[in-house]
Design an enzyme around this catalytic site. Structure first.
Site, short mmCIF file in Angstrom:
data_model
loop_
_atom_site.label_atom_id
_atom_site.label_comp_id
_atom_site.label_asym_id
_atom_site.label_seq_id
_atom_site.Cartn_x
_atom_site.Cartn_y
_atom_site.Cartn_z
N ASN A 1 38.24 41.06 44.02
CA ASN A 1 38.03 41.81 42.77
C ASN A 1 38.34 40.87 41.60
OD1 ASN A 1 38.10 43.56 40.60
ND2 ASN A 1 39.96 44.62 41.26
N GLU B 1 46.47 50.39 47.70
CA GLU B 1 47.01 49.39 46.78
C GLU B 1 48.23 49.95 46.05
OE1 GLU B 1 43.96 46.23 45.64
OE2 GLU B 1 43.70 47.88 44.25
N LYS C 1 38.01 41.34 38.47
CA LYS C 1 38.45 42.02 37.25
C LYS C 1 37.69 41.45 36.03
CE LYS C 1 42.71 42.97 39.62
NZ LYS C 1 44.11 43.29 39.58
N GLY D 1 49.20 42.24 41.30
CA GLY D 1 49.39 41.20 40.30
C GLY D 1 50.84 40.82 40.05
N SER E 1 48.79 41.61 45.78
CA SER E 1 49.38 40.29 46.01
C SER E 1 49.05 39.70 47.38
CB SER E 1 50.89 40.31 45.77
OG SER E 1 51.16 40.65 44.41
N HIS F 1 40.20 52.10 41.01
CA HIS F 1 41.23 51.06 40.99
C HIS F 1 42.36 51.51 40.07
CE1 HIS F 1 43.28 47.30 40.14
NE2 HIS F 1 42.78 46.86 41.28
N GLU G 1 43.94 50.10 37.84
CA GLU G 1 43.75 49.73 36.42
C GLU G 1 42.78 50.69 35.73
OE1 GLU G 1 42.83 45.64 37.22
OE2 GLU G 1 44.91 45.36 37.89
P1 PGA Z 1 46.24 41.15 43.16
O1 PGA Z 1 45.27 42.35 42.75
O2 PGA Z 1 45.73 40.58 44.45
O3 PGA Z 1 46.15 40.17 42.02
O4 PGA Z 1 47.61 41.72 43.33
C1 PGA Z 1 44.82 43.27 43.71
C2 PGA Z 1 43.89 44.26 43.08
O5 PGA Z 1 44.06 44.61 41.91
O6 PGA Z 1 42.95 44.74 43.74
#
Ligand code: PGA
Length: 260
Positions: free
Chosen positions: A12, A175, A14, A181, A218, A103, A105
């Site tokens: 992803n 998630e 983003k 992140g 992560s 997601h 976010e």
């Molecule tokens: P990340 O993000 O691997 O940077 O933790 C995962 C995601 O948002 O799908």
């Protein structure tokens, strides 16, 4: 014996990468992936921003690379006065058949709710697309012992609206929001416990054995194997580590399909 679930590694991106950066990434990843037989690879999904979707889709087709190109979100309606939104019809127009939905976010910054995520999931299925439906608890919810209840609610909201025959078609990504992140990966056994719980809830609406459940938060090359070797984790949704071909390929290499 049931058919093993083919693993999925989804990147992803983003809000990162211009079209030029996107095509350079795909070229670099293709160079690495080509050395592997397709049977040794998980399904590889890349999720560019909208602006690069068409270019990346065409590039992947031209290269003959086994990459699925997915959108990061979409609107549930086919068309209408919704300034700035992208509809399933518009994605279909580009040949895009996969989409990430709900997601954290999107839930956190763009007011997506279980209701909108459900509407989008139904829209994706109506248009023959594969949705990657994201669920996960926030840190405070985990600390208050609410993880299982939050997951249950998010899963039931979507699955209760689907046809039984749709359950094997959807992909779910667990998630935990606190792991996204942050560099704080959820411990593999705990991630597996929640993924198994998700499968249990899905199973209350129909067959859940073929539903692929990913872990996200992560994910890096050095923790992939521990996560992927778990019974109910069928792949990863990767943010930060999916932005460089080198690190993304490292994850792909540790997620080979289990040979039956
Ligand atoms: P990340 O993000 O691997 O940077 O933790 C995962 C995601 O948002 O799908």
């Amino acid at each position: 014996m049931a058919t093993p679930r083919r693993p999925i590694i989804a990147g992803n991106w983003k809000m990162f990468k211009t079209t030029q950066e996107a095509t350079a990434f795909v070229e670099a990843l293709w160079q690495k992936v080509q050395s592997r037989a397709t049977a040794e690879l998980p399904e590889i999904v890349v999720c560019p921003p909208f602006t690069a979707l068409s270019t990346v889709k065409q590039q992947v087709e031209k290269l003959g690379a086994p990459f699925i190109v997915a959108a990061q979100t979409m609107e549930s309606r086919d068309n209408g006065a919704y300034t700035g939104e992208i509809s399933p019809l518009m994605l279909a127009d580009l040949g895009i058949r996969w989409v990430v939905l709900g997601h954290s976010e999107r839930r956190q910054y763009f007011n997506e709710t279980d209701e909108t995520v459900t509407a989008k999931t139904l829209a994706a299925l109506k248009h023959g697309m594969t949705p990657i439906v994201c669920v996960g608890e926030e840190l405070q919810e985990r600390e208050n012992g609410l993880t299982d209840a939050v997951i249950e609610q998010q899963i039931r909201a979507v699955c209760s609206q689907l046809q039984t025959s749709d359950l094997p078609k959807i992909v779910i990504a667990y998630e935990p929001v606190w792991a996204i992140g942050t560099g704080k990966v959820c411990e593999a056994a705990e991630a597996n416990r929640v993924c198994a719980l998700i499968r249990h809830f899905v199973g209350e609406y129909g067959p859940a054995e073929q539903t692929r459940i990913l872990y996200g938060g992560s994910v890096k090359a050095d923790n992939t194997q521990a996560l992927m070797s778990q019974s109910d984790i069928d792949g990863g949704l990767v943010g930060g580590a999916s932005l460089e071909a080198e690190s993304f390929f490292g994850i792909i290499q540790h997620a080979s399909p289990v040979t039956a």
